[in-house]
Enzyme design. Structure first.
Site, PDB file in Angstrom:
ATOM      1  CB  THR A   1      -7.024   2.732 -11.782  1.00 23.08           C
ATOM      2  OG1 THR A   1      -6.833   4.341 -11.828  1.00 23.08           O
ATOM      3  CG2 THR A   1      -5.557   2.252 -12.243  1.00 23.08           C
TER       4      THR A   1
ATOM      5  CD  GLU B   1      -0.373   3.024 -12.313  1.00 26.68           C
ATOM      6  OE1 GLU B   1      -1.364   2.821 -11.965  1.00 26.68           O
ATOM      7  OE2 GLU B   1      -0.240   3.899 -11.570  1.00 26.68           O
TER       8      GLU B   1
ATOM      9  CG  LEU C   1      -6.453   0.387  -1.259  1.00 28.09           C
ATOM     10  CD1 LEU C   1      -6.218   1.325   0.103  1.00 28.09           C
ATOM     11  CD2 LEU C   1      -5.195  -0.949  -1.362  1.00 28.09           C
TER      12      LEU C   1
ATOM     13  CG  ASP D   1       7.223  -0.996   1.371  1.00 27.24           C
ATOM     14  OD1 ASP D   1       6.514  -1.199   1.772  1.00 27.24           O
ATOM     15  OD2 ASP D   1       7.248  -0.496   0.423  1.00 27.24           O
TER      16      ASP D   1
ATOM     17  CD  GLU E   1      -5.884  -3.469 -11.418  1.00 18.50           C
ATOM     18  OE1 GLU E   1      -5.027  -2.718 -10.873  1.00 18.50           O
ATOM     19  OE2 GLU E   1      -5.885  -4.222 -11.835  1.00 18.50           O
TER      20      GLU E   1
END
Length: 535
Positions: free
Chosen positions: A429, A274, A473, A189, A470
């Site tokens: 989502t 969430e 990706l 990451d 939303e």
């Protein structure tokens, strides 16, 4: 015509589902699906063409994305994300439809651990471009691990103030997320923002402040709801800590509230920001489409379960299920989740009710404080879209995440009712996922994202609360945008229901390339209900 995607992409956790050609759900007819890909909010995804991190506002993690994998072999470059040519006659005319505001998520790493804004000039130029195509505003996380990093009740907002001033000067609006969870933390990451240092120091002495699985593994991504009312954080409860953080933000940015620059506050309520348990952490070996594990083995939730069992008159029920499998089990391989399994027994119903009510009580407690902190400002909550195993009787993956949504039982209505109590919008989502294209990699997952979307949207609309959404990706193609539009503004809905807002994930260099930006501008215009022609 569906866009071609490599096999590795098809392994993304939230994209595989059982085929269902031209699904008809609640009277709505849908065209053939296209592939979309999800990643959790706190994960970092790394395309080979840009330093980009996922907003992690999605409920599932692709097993090959969450560790050290390079995202470059899973996502096409922008040249591959060309618009699928669709004849105008095949497209719906959205002119005159309700105005749905469009926001764009900012990159995770724009504020460093010292709360300094990184590359403000570059960001300003990118925001000017968004403004030029009539984007309404941007969304940004405010990370607890940055702002209250070292000392309790000492808040550092300086980088956020500079950022907000840039946004306001460009006459863009702000959606701001209260991010009480860890960002990143996986191998490879690029962005890693842990919980505040003083909190992790407490965790070293008392690891039960974290969610815990049956093998005793702790998850430091967020705090267990078992300490919501326990004074284990330097004399404060978790709910008090969240409230004082939110109140500090409200006081610090009063001018942005007063002039209307801040239009919405999203409240982080759990893993990945969430409202859910961290039931499928990749760091503990979970891979799609595993059912996940219950996360209630810290001493505080254990005590709560024991008290609930005693109050019910069955003290021997005061323990989690013994036969619920492991992270990567399938429902039929367990005695608890299989058809006719223990989930539908007296004990199973008791446990699942307690588990899900604990989730709802957490949301209730924190949102009570959020409304005190933010007064009349609109607030919202993220609910994850866990659609694998949706076409089974037990809905096992939803159950381990805390959503008591099984066959013949609506698990989202009670959540919507709780949100209604606090005048809170639901942010969901999965709106761009298509069921038909989800089966190719994992037909055994029995997934149905379209069915889940319509169940959740209707639960929220029935409760008369706003619904926002939303993408998962980056989406650059016409087909993907049209799918979002159909959910944003359902065709021939007698009540004229529509999304209250849409937030695009995320601002990056490919989005700003000429071809992709032109397509995005068309999408924004249609979300606004404007009369448009192909640009």
């Amino acid at each position: 015509m569906a866009m071609p995607f490599p096999n590795s992409m098809l392994k993304c956790a939230t994209t595989m589902a059982l085929a269902s050609a031209n699904s008809v759900l609640l009277g709505q007819s849908f065209p053939a699906p296209s592939v979309a890909r999800f990643a959790p909010r706190s994960r970092s995804l790394k395309p080979n063409f840009i330093d980009f991190s996922s907003h992690t506002r999605i409920s599932a993690a692709p097993s090959e994305f969450t560790e050290s994998s390079n995202f470059g072999d899973s996502v096409h470059t922008s040249d591959d994300h060309q618009v699928v040519d669709i004849a105008p006659s095949e497209e719906r005319d959205f002119s005159g439809t309700p105005h749905v505001p469009v926001y764009v998520m900012l990159p995770l790493g724009i504020i460093d651990m010292e709360c300094e804004l990184i590359n403000p000039d570059e960001l300003s130029n990118q925001l000017r471009t968004l403004k030029s195509i009539n984007v309404d505003g941007v969304m940004v996380d405010t990370w607890w691990g940055i702002v209250e990093a070292n000392t309790p009740q000492h808040y550092n907002w300086k980088g956020y103030r500079k950022l907000f001033e840039i946004v306001r000067n460009l006459d863009l609006k702000l959606q701001v997320v209260m991010s009480f969870h860890e960002c990143g933390g996986n191998v490879g990451d690029d962005v890693h923002i842990p919980l505040p240092k003083w909190v992790t120091e407490i965790g070293e002495e008392n690891p039960d402040i974290y969610f815990t699985d049956r093998d005793g593994r702790r998850n430091p991504e967020s705090l267990t709801w078992g300490i919501d009312k326990e004074r284990v954080l330097k004399g404060r409860t978790a709910v008090e800590v969240y409230f004082e953080y939110m109140r500090s933000f409200r006081v610090e940015f009063d001018d942005f509230f007063m002039d209307g620059s801040i239009t919405e506050i999203e409240i982080g309520l759990g893993a990945c920001g969430e409202l859910r348990y961290p039931s499928y952490p990749a760091k503990h070996g979970w891979e799609y489409p595993g059912i996940g594990e219950f996360q209630c083995y810290d001493k505080y939730l254990t005590k709560s379960l024991e008290k609930a069992a005693e109050a019910r008159g069955h003290s021997f029920w005061g323990r989690p299920p013994d036969h619920a499998g492991s992270y990567n089990s399938q429902p039929q391989d367990t005695k608890f989740f299989c058809d006719g399994g223990e989930y539908d027994s007296g004990y199973g119903r008791f446990f699942l009710n307690w588990y899900s009510q604990t989730l709802i009580h957490h949301g209730d407690s924190v949102l009570s404080m959020a409304n005190l902190a933010f007064e009349s400002t609109p607030i919202s909550v993220k609910v994850s879209g866990i659609h694998w195993w949706y076409k089974t009787a037990s809905h096992a993956a939803e159950l381990t995440a805390g959503f008591y949504n099984r066959a013949n039982r609506d698990g989202y209505g009670p959540i919507a009712s709780m949100l209604k109590k606090h005048n809170t919008a639901l942010n969901f989502t999965c709106v761009e996922l298509r069921t038909l294209d989800q089966h190719e990699g994992f037909p055994e997952a029995m997934a149905d994202p379209e069915g889940l979307v319509w169940q959740v949207l209707n639960a929220a609309w029935d409760a008369d609360i706003p619904v926002a959404s939303e993408n998962a990706l980056p989406c650059y193609d016409r087909q993907g945008y049209n799918k979002i539009l159909e959910h944003a503004k359902p065709r021939d809905d007698p009540d004229g229901r529509h999304l209250s807002a849409f937030t695009y994930l995320r601002l990056n260099q490919p989005l700003l390339e000429e071809h992709n930006l032109r397509e995005f501008q068309l999408f924004v215009n249609r979300m606004h209900g404007e009369v448009v022609e192909d640009l």
